[in-house]
Scaffold this motif. Structure first.
Motif, PDB file in Angstrom:
ATOM      1  N   ASP A  48       3.204  -6.938   2.922  1.00 43.52           N
ATOM      2  CA  ASP A  48       3.350  -7.484   4.279  1.00 43.52           C
ATOM      3  C   ASP A  48       2.109  -8.275   4.683  1.00 43.52           C
ATOM      4  OD1 ASP A  48       5.850  -6.329   4.583  1.00 43.52           O
ATOM      5  OD2 ASP A  48       5.117  -4.642   5.793  1.00 43.52           O
ATOM      6  N   ILE A  49       0.947  -7.721   4.388  1.00 41.94           N
ATOM      7  CA  ILE A  49      -0.311  -8.385   4.763  1.00 41.94           C
ATOM      8  C   ILE A  49      -0.485  -9.682   3.991  1.00 41.94           C
ATOM      9  CG2 ILE A  49      -2.828  -8.171   4.667  1.00 41.94           C
ATOM     10  CD1 ILE A  49      -2.335  -5.105   5.210  1.00 41.94           C
ATOM     11  N   LEU A  50      -0.219  -9.652   2.688  1.00 41.74           N
ATOM     12  CA  LEU A  50      -0.355 -10.873   1.886  1.00 41.74           C
ATOM     13  C   LEU A  50       0.616 -11.953   2.357  1.00 41.74           C
ATOM     14  CD1 LEU A  50      -0.730  -9.342  -1.690  1.00 41.74           C
ATOM     15  CD2 LEU A  50      -2.540 -10.225  -0.201  1.00 41.74           C
ATOM     16  N   VAL A  51       1.855 -11.560   2.611  1.00 39.73           N
ATOM     17  CA  VAL A  51       2.861 -12.535   3.058  1.00 39.73           C
ATOM     18  C   VAL A  51       2.489 -13.098   4.428  1.00 39.73           C
ATOM     19  CG1 VAL A  51       5.289 -12.804   3.721  1.00 39.73           C
ATOM     20  CG2 VAL A  51       4.692 -11.614   1.596  1.00 39.73           C
ATOM     21  N   GLU A  52       1.953 -12.264   5.294  1.00 37.20           N
ATOM     22  CA  GLU A  52       1.499 -12.753   6.599  1.00 37.20           C
ATOM     23  C   GLU A  52       0.418 -13.825   6.424  1.00 37.20           C
ATOM     24  OE1 GLU A  52      -0.722 -11.006  10.588  1.00 37.20           O
ATOM     25  OE2 GLU A  52       0.345  -9.607   9.282  1.00 37.20           O
ATOM     26  N   GLN A  53      -0.491 -13.611   5.498  1.00 38.42           N
ATOM     27  CA  GLN A  53      -1.542 -14.607   5.238  1.00 38.42           C
ATOM     28  C   GLN A  53      -0.943 -15.896   4.675  1.00 38.42           C
ATOM     29  OE1 GLN A  53      -3.991 -12.163   2.652  1.00 38.42           O
ATOM     30  NE2 GLN A  53      -5.568 -12.065   4.239  1.00 38.42           N
ATOM     31  N   ILE A  54       0.026 -15.778   3.795  1.00 41.16           N
ATOM     32  CA  ILE A  54       0.661 -16.961   3.197  1.00 41.16           C
ATOM     33  C   ILE A  54       1.402 -17.748   4.266  1.00 41.16           C
ATOM     34  CG2 ILE A  54       2.516 -17.689   1.626  1.00 41.16           C
ATOM     35  CD1 ILE A  54       1.549 -15.292  -0.208  1.00 41.16           C
ATOM     36  N   ARG A  55       2.127 -17.072   5.119  1.00 41.42           N
ATOM     37  CA  ARG A  55       2.874 -17.767   6.177  1.00 41.42           C
ATOM     38  C   ARG A  55       1.922 -18.424   7.175  1.00 41.42           C
ATOM     39  NH1 ARG A  55       7.355 -13.134   6.294  1.00 41.42           N
ATOM     40  NH2 ARG A  55       8.667 -13.993   4.663  1.00 41.42           N
ATOM     41  N   ALA A  56       0.820 -17.774   7.475  1.00 44.65           N
ATOM     42  CA  ALA A  56      -0.165 -18.359   8.389  1.00 44.65           C
ATOM     43  C   ALA A  56      -0.768 -19.627   7.777  1.00 44.65           C
ATOM     44  CB  ALA A  56      -1.273 -17.342   8.708  1.00 44.65           C
ATOM     45  N   ALA A  57      -1.010 -19.621   6.480  1.00 43.64           N
ATOM     46  CA  ALA A  57      -1.543 -20.805   5.796  1.00 43.64           C
ATOM     47  C   ALA A  57      -0.542 -21.950   5.832  1.00 43.64           C
ATOM     48  CB  ALA A  57      -1.924 -20.453   4.355  1.00 43.64           C
ATOM     49  N   MET A  75       7.239   8.584  -4.852  1.00 42.15           N
ATOM     50  CA  MET A  75       7.762   7.216  -4.824  1.00 42.15           C
ATOM     51  C   MET A  75       7.818   6.670  -3.401  1.00 42.15           C
ATOM     52  SD  MET A  75       8.219   6.080  -7.875  1.00 42.15           S
ATOM     53  CE  MET A  75       9.272   4.668  -7.567  1.00 42.15           C
ATOM     54  N   ILE A  76       8.179   7.511  -2.444  1.00 38.54           N
ATOM     55  CA  ILE A  76       8.216   7.058  -1.051  1.00 38.54           C
ATOM     56  C   ILE A  76       6.840   6.576  -0.626  1.00 38.54           C
ATOM     57  CG2 ILE A  76       8.516   7.802   1.356  1.00 38.54           C
ATOM     58  CD1 ILE A  76      10.716   9.769   0.189  1.00 38.54           C
ATOM     59  N   GLN A  77       5.805   7.381  -0.876  1.00 38.04           N
ATOM     60  CA  GLN A  77       4.463   6.988  -0.442  1.00 38.04           C
ATOM     61  C   GLN A  77       3.927   5.810  -1.258  1.00 38.04           C
ATOM     62  OE1 GLN A  77       1.122   7.551  -1.843  1.00 38.04           O
ATOM     63  NE2 GLN A  77       1.951   8.284  -3.773  1.00 38.04           N
ATOM     64  N   GLU A  78       4.187   5.787  -2.548  1.00 36.75           N
ATOM     65  CA  GLU A  78       3.699   4.691  -3.396  1.00 36.75           C
ATOM     66  C   GLU A  78       4.325   3.357  -2.982  1.00 36.75           C
ATOM     67  OE1 GLU A  78       2.064   3.032  -7.220  1.00 36.75           O
ATOM     68  OE2 GLU A  78       1.778   5.045  -6.445  1.00 36.75           O
ATOM     69  N   LEU A  79       5.637   3.345  -2.828  1.00 39.21           N
ATOM     70  CA  LEU A  79       6.310   2.102  -2.470  1.00 39.21           C
ATOM     71  C   LEU A  79       5.969   1.670  -1.046  1.00 39.21           C
ATOM     72  CD1 LEU A  79       9.793   2.712  -4.137  1.00 39.21           C
ATOM     73  CD2 LEU A  79       7.878   1.354  -5.030  1.00 39.21           C
ATOM     74  N   ALA A  80       5.843   2.633  -0.134  1.00 41.78           N
ATOM     75  CA  ALA A  80       5.486   2.279   1.250  1.00 41.78           C
ATOM     76  C   ALA A  80       4.102   1.638   1.305  1.00 41.78           C
ATOM     77  CB  ALA A  80       5.541   3.520   2.136  1.00 41.78           C
ATOM     78  N   ARG A  81       3.157   2.194   0.559  1.00 44.23           N
ATOM     79  CA  ARG A  81       1.795   1.638   0.532  1.00 44.23           C
ATOM     80  C   ARG A  81       1.825   0.195   0.023  1.00 44.23           C
ATOM     81  NH1 ARG A  81      -0.488   5.335  -2.249  1.00 44.23           N
ATOM     82  NH2 ARG A  81      -0.317   4.398  -4.294  1.00 44.23           N
ATOM     83  N   HIS A  82       2.541  -0.026  -1.077  1.00 40.66           N
ATOM     84  CA  HIS A  82       2.571  -1.371  -1.651  1.00 40.66           C
ATOM     85  C   HIS A  82       3.379  -2.341  -0.799  1.00 40.66           C
ATOM     86  CE1 HIS A  82       0.088  -0.209  -4.865  1.00 40.66           C
ATOM     87  NE2 HIS A  82       0.974   0.563  -5.451  1.00 40.66           N
ATOM     88  N   ALA A  83       4.407  -1.865  -0.134  1.00 41.53           N
ATOM     89  CA  ALA A  83       5.146  -2.735   0.786  1.00 41.53           C
ATOM     90  C   ALA A  83       4.216  -3.191   1.909  1.00 41.53           C
ATOM     91  CB  ALA A  83       6.364  -2.014   1.344  1.00 41.53           C
ATOM     92  N   GLY A  84       3.371  -2.302   2.385  1.00 40.38           N
ATOM     93  CA  GLY A  84       2.391  -2.673   3.406  1.00 40.38           C
ATOM     94  C   GLY A  84       1.397  -3.703   2.895  1.00 40.38           C
TER      95      GLY A  84
END
Length: 159
Positions: free
Chosen positions: A146-155, A134-143
């Motif tokens: 982060d990338i998707l949200v960064e793209q949304i905020r940049a837009a 669960m630690i690795q699964e959730l960490a991967r998806h949180a990452g």
């Protein structure tokens, strides 16, 4: 006591909870349209990631550890289906479902020892393994989030 000085169980629980918090942060400051925004060819969206994390909690803790058949929980048959958004899914409803799933996962896990084993693909895995997974699964998806949200905020800034 800090998480760095905790016993094994408290350490594993604490690390999973840190990643659970990261998953909830994916939806912070997003409206429903932004949370549904598709920025990659897969089914991955910010809202879909949190919905998938709910699925993961339910697969591992509610079904596997609690020994409840997936059909009774209403889990989709495939991982891809866990990213699919219903028309009535909103930031608030998906976040609330995720938080409720996490609460139930904590209750389920608390009733089991770290060394207790559960079936997984024809093998047995311990609760310790479930926490590590669960630690690795959730960490991967949180990452990913982060990338998707960064793209949304940049837009937002460029419009």
């Amino acid at each position: 006591m800090s998480i760095g000085q905790a016993d094994e169980r408290a350490l594993l629980e604490g690390m999973v909870d840190i990643q659970r918090d990261e998953i909830t942060r994916i939806l912070e400051d997003l409206d429903d349209e932004e949370a549904r925004r598709k920025l990659v060819p897969s089914l991955t969206t910010p809202l879909g990631l949190v919905k998938h994390a709910t699925f993961v909690e339910k697969v591992w803790f509610h079904s596997r550890v609690a020994n409840v058949p997936r059909q009774e929980i209403g889990l989709p048959d495939t991982v891809d289906e866990s990213f699919v958004l219903a028309p009535d899914d909103t930031v608030e409803s998906v976040r609330a479902a995720y938080l409720a799933a996490c609460d139930h996962s904590r209750e389920v896990a608390a009733a089991h020892d770290l060394g207790e084993e559960f079936p997984w693909h024809g093998k047995q895995v311990s609760l310790r393994f479930v926490y590590a997974h669960m630690i690795q699964e959730l960490a991967r998806h949180a990452g990913h989030g982060d990338i998707l949200v960064e793209q949304i905020r940049a837009a937002r800034q460029s419009s």
